[in-house]
Design a protein around this motif. Structure first.
Motif, PDB file in Angstrom:
ATOM      1  N   ILE A  62       0.863  -1.190   0.000  1.00  7.94           N
ATOM      2  CA  ILE A  62       0.000   0.000   0.000  1.00  7.94           C
ATOM      3  C   ILE A  62       0.890   1.228   0.000  1.00  7.94           C
ATOM      4  CG2 ILE A  62      -1.792   1.271   1.234  1.00  7.94           C
ATOM      5  CD1 ILE A  62      -2.650  -1.402   2.482  1.00  7.94           C
ATOM      6  N   ASP A  63       0.642   2.115  -0.960  1.00  6.21           N
ATOM      7  CA  ASP A  63       1.381   3.378  -1.022  1.00  6.21           C
ATOM      8  C   ASP A  63       0.431   4.470  -1.503  1.00  6.21           C
ATOM      9  OD1 ASP A  63       1.197   3.121  -3.841  1.00  6.21           O
ATOM     10  OD2 ASP A  63       3.168   2.177  -3.967  1.00  6.21           O
ATOM     11  N   ASP A  64       0.957   5.664  -1.742  1.00  8.33           N
ATOM     12  CA  ASP A  64       0.112   6.793  -2.135  1.00  8.33           C
ATOM     13  C   ASP A  64      -0.633   6.548  -3.451  1.00  8.33           C
ATOM     14  OD1 ASP A  64       0.785   8.211   0.115  1.00  8.33           O
ATOM     15  OD2 ASP A  64       2.310   9.446  -0.875  1.00  8.33           O
ATOM     16  N   SER A  65      -0.095   5.709  -4.314  1.00  4.02           N
ATOM     17  CA  SER A  65      -0.732   5.495  -5.614  1.00  4.02           C
ATOM     18  C   SER A  65      -1.976   4.615  -5.542  1.00  4.02           C
ATOM     19  CB  SER A  65       0.271   4.873  -6.597  1.00  4.02           C
ATOM     20  OG  SER A  65       0.555   3.531  -6.228  1.00  4.02           O
ATOM     21  N   ASN A  66      -2.123   3.806  -4.495  1.00  2.13           N
ATOM     22  CA  ASN A  66      -3.250   2.872  -4.464  1.00  2.13           C
ATOM     23  C   ASN A  66      -4.058   2.891  -3.165  1.00  2.13           C
ATOM     24  OD1 ASN A  66      -1.539   1.598  -2.654  1.00  2.13           O
ATOM     25  ND2 ASN A  66      -1.301  -0.268  -3.867  1.00  2.13           N
ATOM     26  N   ARG A  67      -3.652   3.686  -2.207  1.00  2.00           N
ATOM     27  CA  ARG A  67      -4.282   3.630  -0.882  1.00  2.00           C
ATOM     28  C   ARG A  67      -5.777   3.923  -0.889  1.00  2.00           C
ATOM     29  NH1 ARG A  67      -2.049   9.239   1.720  1.00  2.00           N
ATOM     30  NH2 ARG A  67      -3.395  10.510   0.424  1.00  2.00           N
ATOM     31  N   ASP A  68      -6.261   4.733  -1.826  1.00  2.00           N
ATOM     32  CA  ASP A  68      -7.685   5.075  -1.865  1.00  2.00           C
ATOM     33  C   ASP A  68      -8.521   4.009  -2.570  1.00  2.00           C
ATOM     34  OD1 ASP A  68      -7.192   7.441  -0.505  1.00  2.00           O
ATOM     35  OD2 ASP A  68      -6.940   8.602  -2.345  1.00  2.00           O
TER      36      ASP A  68
END
Length: 120
Positions: free
Chosen positions: A102-108
């Motif tokens: 999980i990182d900023d590109s997929n967290r949502d």
């Protein structure tokens, strides 16, 4: 729903699973217990149930939060309700099974479903 209030057809993909149950503390262990018809129901051990009408339950007995130190700080774990410890351990299993970072590109776009009969 989209920004206009219309329902969108969206797919949900289950990429990983994790469990902490009285019948097993992994998906494989739980599945094997279910296949063999194992029951976890027995007299309550974790507390004195003498004052209750029911003294039979299925308890998670062998869970050790220290086994999950990579995802749960030992000091924090001592202050957590067991349900929270089980949830973190289960989520960790699911992430590992999914090979998901999980990182900023997929967290949502990532969610977790927790099922429990009663909570902490």
């Amino acid at each position: 729903m989209d920004e206009n209030g219309n329902h969108e057809d969206r797919r949900v993909v289950v990429t990983g699973m994790g469990v902490i149950t009285p019948l097993g503390q992994s998906v494989d262990a739980l599945w094997q217990s279910l296949l063999t018809g194992k029951s976890a129901a027995k007299r309550i051990d974790k507390f004195d149930a003498a004052g209750f009408n029911v003294r039979i339950a299925s308890e998670v007995l062998d869970f050790n939060p220290d086994d999950w130190s990579e995802v749960m700080d030992k000091k924090e774990a001592r202050r957590m309700d067991p349900l929270d410890q089980f949830s973190i351990a289960s989520a960790s299993q699911a992430l590992k099974q999914a090979n998901l970072t999980i990182d900023d590109s997929n967290r949502d776009e990532i969610g977790v479903l927790i099922g429990t009969g009663i909570g902490g």
